[in-house]
Design a protein around this motif. Structure first.
Motif, short mmCIF file in Angstrom:
data_model
loop_
_atom_site.label_atom_id
_atom_site.label_comp_id
_atom_site.label_asym_id
_atom_site.label_seq_id
_atom_site.Cartn_x
_atom_site.Cartn_y
_atom_site.Cartn_z
N PRO A 184 -3.59 33.02 21.75
CA PRO A 184 -3.91 31.59 21.65
C PRO A 184 -5.24 31.34 20.94
O PRO A 184 -6.07 32.24 20.78
N ARG A 185 -5.40 30.09 20.56
CA ARG A 185 -6.64 29.59 19.95
C ARG A 185 -6.99 30.33 18.66
O ARG A 185 -8.15 30.44 18.29
N THR A 186 -6.02 30.84 17.96
CA THR A 186 -6.27 31.45 16.66
C THR A 186 -6.47 30.36 15.61
O THR A 186 -5.92 29.27 15.74
N VAL A 187 -7.28 30.66 14.62
CA VAL A 187 -7.41 29.74 13.49
C VAL A 187 -7.00 30.47 12.22
O VAL A 187 -7.46 31.59 11.96
N VAL A 188 -6.09 29.86 11.45
CA VAL A 188 -5.74 30.40 10.14
C VAL A 188 -6.04 29.30 9.14
O VAL A 188 -5.53 28.18 9.27
N GLU A 189 -6.89 29.60 8.15
CA GLU A 189 -7.17 28.53 7.21
C GLU A 189 -7.41 29.05 5.81
O GLU A 189 -7.71 30.21 5.59
N ASN A 190 -7.27 28.15 4.85
CA ASN A 190 -7.55 28.42 3.44
C ASN A 190 -6.91 29.72 2.96
O ASN A 190 -7.50 30.44 2.18
N SER A 191 -5.74 29.98 3.42
CA SER A 191 -5.11 31.25 3.06
C SER A 191 -3.85 31.00 2.25
O SER A 191 -3.35 29.88 2.18
N THR A 192 -3.36 32.07 1.64
CA THR A 192 -2.18 31.96 0.80
C THR A 192 -1.16 32.98 1.25
O THR A 192 -1.49 34.16 1.41
N PHE A 193 0.07 32.54 1.44
CA PHE A 193 1.12 33.44 1.88
C PHE A 193 2.29 33.33 0.92
O PHE A 193 2.83 32.25 0.69
N LEU A 194 2.63 34.47 0.35
CA LEU A 194 3.68 34.47 -0.66
C LEU A 194 4.82 35.37 -0.20
O LEU A 194 4.59 36.51 0.21
N ALA A 195 6.05 34.83 -0.28
CA ALA A 195 7.26 35.60 0.01
C ALA A 195 7.22 36.23 1.40
O ALA A 195 6.49 35.78 2.28
N GLY A 196 8.01 37.25 1.61
CA GLY A 196 8.10 37.84 2.94
C GLY A 196 8.87 36.92 3.87
O GLY A 196 9.48 35.93 3.47
N ARG A 197 8.82 37.29 5.17
CA ARG A 197 9.62 36.54 6.13
C ARG A 197 8.94 35.21 6.45
O ARG A 197 9.25 34.20 5.84
#
Lengths: 276, 653, 273
Positions: B382-395
């Protein structure tokens, strides 16, 4: 003329009317067509998938329009054709009293009316019974207050409305002297009763001579308004109650019955005085 | 006179008499008289708790419940918490949709040996029964609590209620008094109001994590030359120091089991295709600047059980695959400026590691999504932060499993299966992200969680742009274009507002049989079908006298609202924006009459949506322009977080 | 039936001894009928005897049909009375309209049975069909009948319930000679069985052959009421036709025979010669 022979004559004439209706293929086609139409209405409106009450809401207005048309189809020839063929004159040699003749013709034709209207409606009800089941088995379901009883009431009220329209059409057929005038008279009578009545109520509200308090009573005077208010009050208001009534059910019921009986009395009186 | 035989005639008479009796009888039946019996609560369509809270409660009897039979609704509606039932019964739109309540039952705690534990949670010795709501007595303001706050406790017996109040505080009310009492329940508007707070909470976590960048560099011992392994450098560094890696490519897998910061802006670490490349197992670890490749290709624990619930094997198996960076049972990790140019499994795996921060990261999976796994795999973190990121392809770009209060913002997701995929995750915020070309979905919420916010995102060319589930969620200010379905409004008790749906096969579509959401101020533009609905009561898509904007609607208007209601599910109106011929039919008095009549008895239609206040002008003109631009130029030049009411966060690159 | 014999004469001479005793079953007394200012009948008195064929002849517009309608009590006279003096039966007067027509969709037998069910006594429908020679057509729908057969069915209808009086309005009009003859034969048989038959016709040859009594209506009055032979004798003419013209041409306004009945060109005339 004894009571027994009046009953016998009435039965014979009514039976002949029933046979005539049964043997006229166009009526069967009309019934099938009506079922198709009702089916499209409830299927298209989404009512069938939900329950009886939504389907009734879908059907109410179209039936208000179609029922008079059916009544015209079934009734406009009834008396005038007998007159045209000289059968009315012949009937006097059998001492058939005018009230017996009119009542018998009406009863016979009303069997046709009820069949043409009732069978498609009952079939539509059956369609709803099959299609309105819940969409998922995951949750417990109940029918709420939606029930075939409501649809049954709707069928009965629609039948009464049909009978009142048939009565009006029959009166037109009695007044007419030829088939051509008969169809015009039947359409005219229905228009006056259906459109004229509502228009008068609207005009009354606009001009102010009809107050809000007398509005619900005024529906009783117009057959289709009486029908509509009865359906809203005894069928739809059960499922979706409102603060105020849609109309006065007792007055509307009396109004509807008066529209059945009244034109028949008039028709009998006219037949008795008519030059045959 | 004998041509009609007596037997035949009496048969006719009998038939007529029977028909008459039936006709009269139909009107004699009192339809309101028979109240239905209560059903098993699990069989009701229940409202009130997210499923993961449900699991916490464990014992059903710990929360008082109500079940309501509505006159025009074929499902029995169950409410966790009487507060919610009372609020629903007081809501006039509920009657419009479901009809009036013909029977209401509440949990009866009389004779169950009710006690409260230290948390105020109800404990019972014997199972509870049902009592008609009107006959019950209610203890309010006692010490009894559910996970979401104080609860009203009902008893069939006044003495039992009084006894309970004497022991645990509070006062006894009857049903009428309870209904008069003001209630406040968690709902979607709270989630809306919470978005700002959640952003600043995420900012605070970010600031905390960035303190890890301030750690002093570890002294580099003289015998450690430029070819020394990273692991040896880590092993040599003291706790709380920064290990600065020389430029270059290192072929090794490393483990960080003490709090320290690893910095290597010119450094590539290659795991050689076996297992995890970087494994973190200590709190307060930071990994900054490195490029990671060569993770193994195990996507999950192949030996996870296939028994139990459908997601048991997910919970046991997911989070046990290989990853470029695996963070397991470690709190407060920071992963920043990291590139994973290719992975055959996960990019960053976070398991039982709360308060992780992932920012300015890029992960690329395999072109065929089945061949790799998640960009960020969050399992019970919990309480994770994901920001300003790029995700290409994959599941999935970010997969969340029981990771409540996670914030995912200002990131880009393309060409995968799902962009963001929430399972058993409540109170998350998905904000200002962009999604394109996903096989299944942009943002997808599953397993009925609660209070999620999906705000300010742009989704293009995806199967289901935003797929919701659960309840009390806030889905607003999003743009969905060129997708099969823009937004599914399956989350109940939720708020869907200020979204723009443009050029989708379906703009919005509801799958829930319960219609308790507010859907207003959205703009529906040039979708094949603006909206669709499955079975269920009439959906009224408007709130507080404000509806939505629908292209194709026309006619006279007053104060910016069309005089006629708009129904996107109507076979005529729903086609107005596609076919001029439908306008001809739209003008028919018969059509108008039919619609008017249907309006006379609302709440009775299956699969219908109606907007009583369709707007003449779009509600979100700015966003509409953005949507148009996205359709022409793609998402790259039209970043969602450039929107005016977006909270900006400085990218650190 | 042997051609060129007068069944009415035979009947008078042989069949019914009491025939000339002329039991009156229906009587009109000093009948006057006006439609507004138009006087159609003035001071008509008529007695209809049982067991006889009474023919009303006269130019169009002289009130034949009006007189029939008054006898049928379809209309009331302006002054005067119509009195039924026959036995009290289930049906007093049978009626064959000028152009009988029946409700389509029913067979001949069904039609007769329908009318049979309107009278209180039991009716032998088969016998009626037999009497009007329609037994072979019993299952034919009425709309498929020829004009003559329709007329015969009308006759059948008129005798349902064995009324003491039957009234035929122009029973032969528009029929071919054979069919016209057949209708009159039925009238003969009915009279022979005791029924009072009243008919109107323009076909004087048929009338003179089959009628026991002829009444010539002209200018709204009854000119004669007697057997055709007596009528001819009185006017010193050879037959009814000449008697008819003797009476009718005395009218200042000759109404002529302008309609489709055309007694002068009646093909039965040729047949008789």
């Amino acid at each position: 003329m004894t009571a027994h022979s009046a009953l016998g004559q009435g039965t014979a004439i009514a039976a002949r009317e029933v046979k005539t209706v049964l043997r006229t293929r166009i009526y069967a086609l009309l019934a099938v067509g009506l079922f198709g139409f009702l089916f499209v209405l409830v299927a298209g409106g989404g009512g069938a998938a939900t329950g009886y009450t939504p389907a009734i809401v879908d059907l109410l207005l179209p039936l208000e329009v179609i029922v008079p048309v059916l009544a015209i189809a079934i009734g406009y020839r009834s008396v005038v054709a007998d007159l045209d063929r000289g059968e009315l004159a012949v009937f006097t040699t059998y001492d058939v009293p005018a009230p017996v003749y009119v009542t018998a013709v009406y009863l016979g034709r009303s069997v046709g009316m009820l069949g043409m209207l009732g069978l498609p409606l009952v079939a539509t009800g059956a369609v709803i019974a099959f299609t309105a089941s819940p969409d998922t088995g995951v949750f417990a379901t109940h029918s709420g207050v939606d029930s075939p009883v409501l649809f049954g009431r709707f069928v009965v009220l629609t039948a009464l409305y049909g009978l009142s329209m048939l009565s009006i059409v029959l009166l037109g057929s009695v007044i007419a002297r030829s088939l051509r005038t008969a169809i015009a008279l039947a359409i005219g009578a229905v228009l006056v009763a259906v459109v004229g009545g509502d228009a008068a109520i609207l005009a009354g509200l606009t001009d102010g001579w009809l107050g809000p308090s007398s509005l619900s009573w005024s529906f009783a005077v117009v057959p289709n308004s009486a029908y509509r208010s009865l359906v809203l009050e005894t069928v739809i208001a059960i499922a979706a109650p409102t603060e105020e009534a849609y109309g006065s059910p007792a007055a509307s019921a009396i109004g509807l019955f008066s529209w059945i009986i009244g034109p028949l009395f008039a028709a009998a009186a006219i037949v008795a005085r008519k030059r045959l | 006179m004998d041509s009609v035989p007596v037997s035949k005639r009496s048969a006719v008479l009998v038939t007529v008499a029977v028909l008459f009796a039936v006709a009269v009888g139909l009107f004699a039946i009192d339809l309101g008289a028979s109240a239905p019996e209560p059903v098993e609560f699990s069989d009701t369509r229940s409202i009130g708790f997210a499923s993961e809270v449900h699991r916490e409660i464990g014992n059903e009897a710990a929360v008082p419940r109500a079940q309501v039979f509505y006159s025009q609704y074929q499902y029995v509606v169950g409410y966790y918490g009487l507060e919610r039932a009372v609020a629903a019964l007081a809501d006039p739109t509920r009657q419009q949709q479901f009809g009036y309540p013909i029977a209401t039952y509440v949990t009866d705690y009389a004779g169950t040996g009710i006690e409260l534990d230290d948390n105020g949670t109800i404990q019972t010795d014997r199972s509870t029964a049902w009592v008609p709501a009107g006959e019950a007595y209610y203890v309010v303001d006692s010490d009894a609590r559910a996970p979401n706050g104080p609860i009203v406790v009902p008893f069939s017996d006044r003495a039992a209620a009084t006894t309970f109040a004497d022991q645990h505080g509070g006062q006894v009310l009857d049903w009428a008094a309870l209904r008069d009492r003001p209630v406040s329940i968690d709902d979607a508007s709270l989630v809306r109001d919470r978005v700002e707070t959640q952003q600043s909470n995420a900012d605070a976590r970010l600031r905390t994590a960035q303190q890890l960048l301030e750690r002093p560099p570890a002294a580099v011992s003289t015998d450690m030359n430029s070819t020394a392994t990273i692991q040896s450098r880590i092993d040599a560094a003291p706790n709380g120091s920064t290990v600065v890696l020389p430029a270059g490519t290192y072929e090794e897998s490393i483990e960080i089991n003490r709090p320290m910061t690893l910095v290597g802006p010119q450094t590539t670490i290659d795991g050689g295709g076996e297992g995890n490349v970087i494994a973190v197992s200590a709190d307060e670890v930071a990994i900054v600047g490195v490029t990671v490749r060569g993770a193994g290709d195990t996507t999950r624990d192949p030996n996870a059980t296939a028994e139990g619930d459908w997601d048991t094997n997910i919970e046991l198996g997911y989070g046990h695959g290989d990853a470029a960076i695996a963070i397991v049972e470690a709190n407060g990790t920071l992963v920043q400026d990291v590139r994973v140019p290719h992975t055959d499994s996960n990019g960053i795996l976070v398991r039982d590691a709360p308060d992780t921060v992932v920012r300015n990261v890029s992960v690329a999976g395999t072109a065929v999504w089945r061949d790799s796994f998640m960009g960020v795999m969050l399992m019970r973190s919990p309480r994770t932060v994901v920001e300003n990121s790029t995700f290409l392809a994959g599941r999935d770009g970010v997969y969340l499993h029981r990771s409540a209060e996670t914030v995912i913002r200002s990131s880009t997701f393309t060409d995968g299966r799902y962009g963001v995929h929430l399972m058993h995750t409540s109170d998350a915020l998905i904000h200002g992200n962009e999604f394109a070309n996903h096989d299944y979905g942009g943002v997808t919420i599953m397993t009925d969680p609660a209070r999620n916010a999906i705000v300010n995102n742009v989704v293009a060319n995806t199967s289901t742009a935003i797929g919701t589930s659960g309840s009390d969620s806030y889905i607003a200010h999003n743009i969905a274009v060129d997708s099969r379905l823009g937004i599914s409004t399956s989350a109940i008790g939720s708020l869907y507002e200020h979204n723009v749906l443009m050029g989708n096969e379906y703009g919005m579509r509801t799958g829930s049989v319960i219609a308790t959401s507010d859907i207003a101020r959205n703009d529906f533009v040039d979708n094949d079908r603006h909206a669709g609905a499955g079975a269920g009561p009439l959906r009224i898509w408007a709130a507080d006298g404000v509806g939505n904007y629908w292209t194709g609607m026309y006619g006279s208007s007053t104060g910016g609202i069309y005089d006629r209601a708009y129904s996107p599910t109507d076979p005529v109106q729903g086609e107005l924006h596609r076919s001029t011929a439908h306008r001809t039919l739209h003008q028919s008095p018969v059509y108008e009459g039919l619609r008017t009549l249907k309006g006379a008895a609302p709440g009775l239609r299956s699969g219908s949506i109606i907007d009583p206040y369709p707007s003449v002008e779009p509600h979100n003109p700015q966003r509409l322009e953005t949507a148009q631009a996205v359709r022409v130029e793609g998402i790259d030049d039209n970043r969602a977080h450039s929107d005016t009411n977006d909270t900006e966060h400085e990218p650190s690159d | 039936m042997i051609p060129n014999t007068n069944p009415a004469t035979e009947r008078a001479n042989t069949a019914q001894p009491d025939r000339n005793a002329a039991t009156t079953v229906l009587a009109g007394e000093s009948i006057e009928k006006r439609y507004g200012s138009v006087e159609v009948l003035s001071d008509v008195s008529i007695e209809i005897p049982a067991a006889a064929v009474t023919a009303l002849v006269g130019p169009n517009g002289t009130g034949k049909t009006t007189l029939l309608r008054l006898l049928l009590e379809l209309e009331s006279p302006t002054s005067g009375t119509v009195t039924y003096e026959g036995p009290q039966t289930a049906r007093r007067i049978g009626y064959l309209p000028q152009r009988p027509s029946f409700r389509p969709g029913f067979t001949v037998a069904e039609t007769i049975e329908f009318y049979a069910s309107l009278v209180e006594t039991a009716v032998d429908s088969d016998r009626i069909l037999d009497r009007v020679r329609l037994t072979d057509a019993r299952n034919r729908p009425v709309e498929a009948l020829s004009g003559g057969m329709t007329r015969l069915l009308g006759v059948g209808q008129s005798i349902v319930g064995s009324p003491p009086v039957v009234i035929f309005d122009e029973p032969a009009s528009g029929l071919d000679p054979t069919m016209a003859n057949r209708v009159f034969e039925v009238a003969d048989e009915l009279a022979a069985a005791g029924t009072a038959v009243v008919l109107t016709s323009h076909n004087l040859s048929l009338v003179s052959r089959h009628a026991d009594r002829v009444e010539i209506l002209s200018e709204g009055t009854v000119t004669e009421l007697t057997a055709p032979q007596t009528l001819a004798t009185r006017y010193g003419v050879a037959d009814l036709r000449e008697a008819y013209h003797a009476v009718v041409t005395a009218d200042p306004a000759d109404h002529g025979d302008g309609d489709d009945e055309r007694p002068r060109d009646d093909p039965t005339d040729g047949e008789r010669q």
